[in-house]
Design a protein around this motif. Structure first.
Motif, PDB file in Angstrom:
ATOM      1  N   GLU A 161     -27.277 124.881  28.509  1.00  0.00           N
ATOM      2  CA  GLU A 161     -27.490 124.896  27.196  1.00  0.00           C
ATOM      3  C   GLU A 161     -26.462 124.116  26.326  1.00  0.00           C
ATOM      4  OE1 GLU A 161     -27.848 128.235  24.559  1.00  0.00           O
ATOM      5  OE2 GLU A 161     -29.390 129.368  25.880  1.00  0.00           O
ATOM      6  N   LEU A 162     -25.109 124.155  26.886  1.00  0.00           N
ATOM      7  CA  LEU A 162     -23.876 123.561  26.180  1.00  0.00           C
ATOM      8  C   LEU A 162     -23.801 122.192  26.602  1.00  0.00           C
ATOM      9  CD1 LEU A 162     -21.177 126.195  26.708  1.00  0.00           C
ATOM     10  CD2 LEU A 162     -22.383 125.619  24.559  1.00  0.00           C
ATOM     11  N   LEU A 163     -24.238 121.844  27.962  1.00  0.00           N
ATOM     12  CA  LEU A 163     -24.510 120.314  28.568  1.00  0.00           C
ATOM     13  C   LEU A 163     -25.449 119.764  27.697  1.00  0.00           C
ATOM     14  CD1 LEU A 163     -23.668 121.205  32.311  1.00  0.00           C
ATOM     15  CD2 LEU A 163     -21.955 120.017  30.717  1.00  0.00           C
ATOM     16  N   ASP A 164     -26.729 120.438  27.819  1.00  0.00           N
ATOM     17  CA  ASP A 164     -27.871 119.494  26.908  1.00  0.00           C
ATOM     18  C   ASP A 164     -27.334 119.291  25.590  1.00  0.00           C
ATOM     19  OD1 ASP A 164     -29.448 119.953  29.556  1.00  0.00           O
ATOM     20  OD2 ASP A 164     -30.580 121.616  28.676  1.00  0.00           O
ATOM     21  N   ALA A 165     -26.527 120.109  24.815  1.00  0.00           N
ATOM     22  CA  ALA A 165     -26.171 119.950  23.680  1.00  0.00           C
ATOM     23  C   ALA A 165     -25.211 118.380  23.414  1.00  0.00           C
ATOM     24  CB  ALA A 165     -25.436 121.048  22.947  1.00  0.00           C
ATOM     25  N   GLY A 166     -24.643 118.328  24.685  1.00  0.00           N
ATOM     26  CA  GLY A 166     -24.059 117.078  24.431  1.00  0.00           C
ATOM     27  C   GLY A 166     -22.591 117.419  25.094  1.00  0.00           C
ATOM     28  N   ALA A 167     -22.152 118.343  25.620  1.00  0.00           N
ATOM     29  CA  ALA A 167     -20.869 118.528  26.312  1.00  0.00           C
ATOM     30  C   ALA A 167     -20.609 117.508  27.634  1.00  0.00           C
ATOM     31  CB  ALA A 167     -20.441 119.831  26.754  1.00  0.00           C
ATOM     32  N   ASP A 168     -19.735 116.861  27.733  1.00  0.00           N
ATOM     33  CA  ASP A 168     -19.485 116.065  28.698  1.00  0.00           C
ATOM     34  C   ASP A 168     -18.803 116.879  29.894  1.00  0.00           C
ATOM     35  OD1 ASP A 168     -20.425 113.148  28.040  1.00  0.00           O
ATOM     36  OD2 ASP A 168     -18.786 113.506  26.399  1.00  0.00           O
ATOM     37  N   ILE A 221     -16.416 114.701  25.256  1.00  0.00           N
ATOM     38  CA  ILE A 221     -16.508 115.965  24.369  1.00  0.00           C
ATOM     39  C   ILE A 221     -16.063 116.927  25.565  1.00  0.00           C
ATOM     40  CG2 ILE A 221     -17.549 117.595  23.077  1.00  0.00           C
ATOM     41  CD1 ILE A 221     -19.432 115.548  22.104  1.00  0.00           C
ATOM     42  N   VAL A 222     -15.355 117.627  25.344  1.00  0.00           N
ATOM     43  CA  VAL A 222     -14.886 119.006  26.206  1.00  0.00           C
ATOM     44  C   VAL A 222     -15.082 120.186  25.645  1.00  0.00           C
ATOM     45  CG1 VAL A 222     -13.329 120.157  27.517  1.00  0.00           C
ATOM     46  CG2 VAL A 222     -13.176 117.666  27.799  1.00  0.00           C
ATOM     47  N   VAL A 223     -15.755 121.184  26.194  1.00  0.00           N
ATOM     48  CA  VAL A 223     -15.840 122.456  25.434  1.00  0.00           C
ATOM     49  C   VAL A 223     -15.392 123.515  26.444  1.00  0.00           C
ATOM     50  CG1 VAL A 223     -17.968 124.252  24.643  1.00  0.00           C
ATOM     51  CG2 VAL A 223     -18.085 121.648  24.302  1.00  0.00           C
TER      52      VAL A 223
END
Length: 269
Positions: A54-61, A34-36
């Motif tokens: 926050e975004l990385l902890d949410a699951g962004a790779d 996943i890229v954000v």
């Protein structure tokens, strides 16, 4: 492989929606990577280190940035400390961080992510994005070193984005335009197998002016005068992006625009 790229995360509302939904999407869609794009996640202008976490902890790779990459001062140090954040390749040579990186998925696959800024209609001149991406992709050829290649082309003009899709056709799994916050209807697979879209759109409140509360933008359009600050809209968020499944050699075999929640018509894999 199954890949997801979410467009520009807009302010607190966008961050919250990503945090609440990304883990579920990874599980439901069996996503491998996943890229954000997070360059508007902090007040609509840049990305702070805390909000990147926050975004990385949410699951962004991987998090990509853009022309607002350094609006938040602590991003300079964050780019040096956090390898999962990349900034545009063709920013100033003295800029911290890197514009491309090879990642390894939990399943052992290699995913190369690169980003560049466009030149047409942008506020400041940037180095040639075509030659920058050309050189970067030679370091991780698709189907040889990289099992997938994802390119974020952060640009204003759709013509330039389409030109980049043709330039990289067959050398990238997906070439995704970001920056305008308006999703385009041209998601397709190019002749040599690259998935492309002119703009992913934003992860934000579409009852707005590209993610901002409408009052101040409308005032500036009507009067030409500045009367206050832009404020990110905080209503219902639509997650916008692109889902891609890869085939042999890392080329795209399926592409689906993602529009989840909020005001836009819902679509998903």
């Amino acid at each position: 492989m199954k890949l997801l790229f979410l467009g520009d995360v807009m302010g607190r509302a966008g961050r919250t929606a990503v945090a609440e939904q990304l883990a579920r999407l990874r599980a439901d869609w069996a996503l491998d990577f996943i890229v954000v794009n997070g360059e508007n996640a902090t007040g609509g202008m840049g990305l702070s280190a805390a909000h990147a976490k926050e975004l990385l902890d949410a699951g962004a790779d991987c998090i990509t940035l853009g022309d607002h990459a350094f609006d938040q001062r602590d991003m300079n140090s964050a780019l040096e400390a956090e390898p999962r954040i990349i900034r545009p390749l063709n920013y100033a040579r003295s800029a911290p961080g890197v514009g491309a990186r090879l990642f390894t998925t939990q399943g052992g696959k290699k995913v190369f992510v690169a980003q560049a800024l466009g030149q047409v209609f942008m506020k400041r001149p940037f180095a040639d994005p075509f030659s920058a991406l050309d050189a970067a992709l030679k370091a991780a050829p698709l189907g040889q070193i990289a099992d997938a290649v994802i390119v974020d082309f952060h640009a204003e003009a759709t013509s330039e984005k389409m030109g980049m899709a043709h330039w990289l056709d067959g050398r990238a799994t997906m070439v995704c335009g970001t920056h305008t916050h308006v999703p385009t209807a041209d998601a397709r697979i190019m002749p040599r197998g690259t998935a492309a879209i002119s703009d992913l759109g934003m992860c934000g409140d579409y009852n707005s002016v590209i993610g901002m509360e409408p009052l101040e933008p409308m005032r500036r359009f009507v009067t030409g005068m500045v009367n206050g600050r832009f404020t990110p809209a905080g209503g219902a968020v639509t997650l916008s992006g692109l889902y891609v499944e890869t085939g042999e050699g890392g080329i795209a075999r399926r592409v689906v625009p993602v529009r989840l929640g909020g005001l836009l018509q819902e679509s998903a894999p």
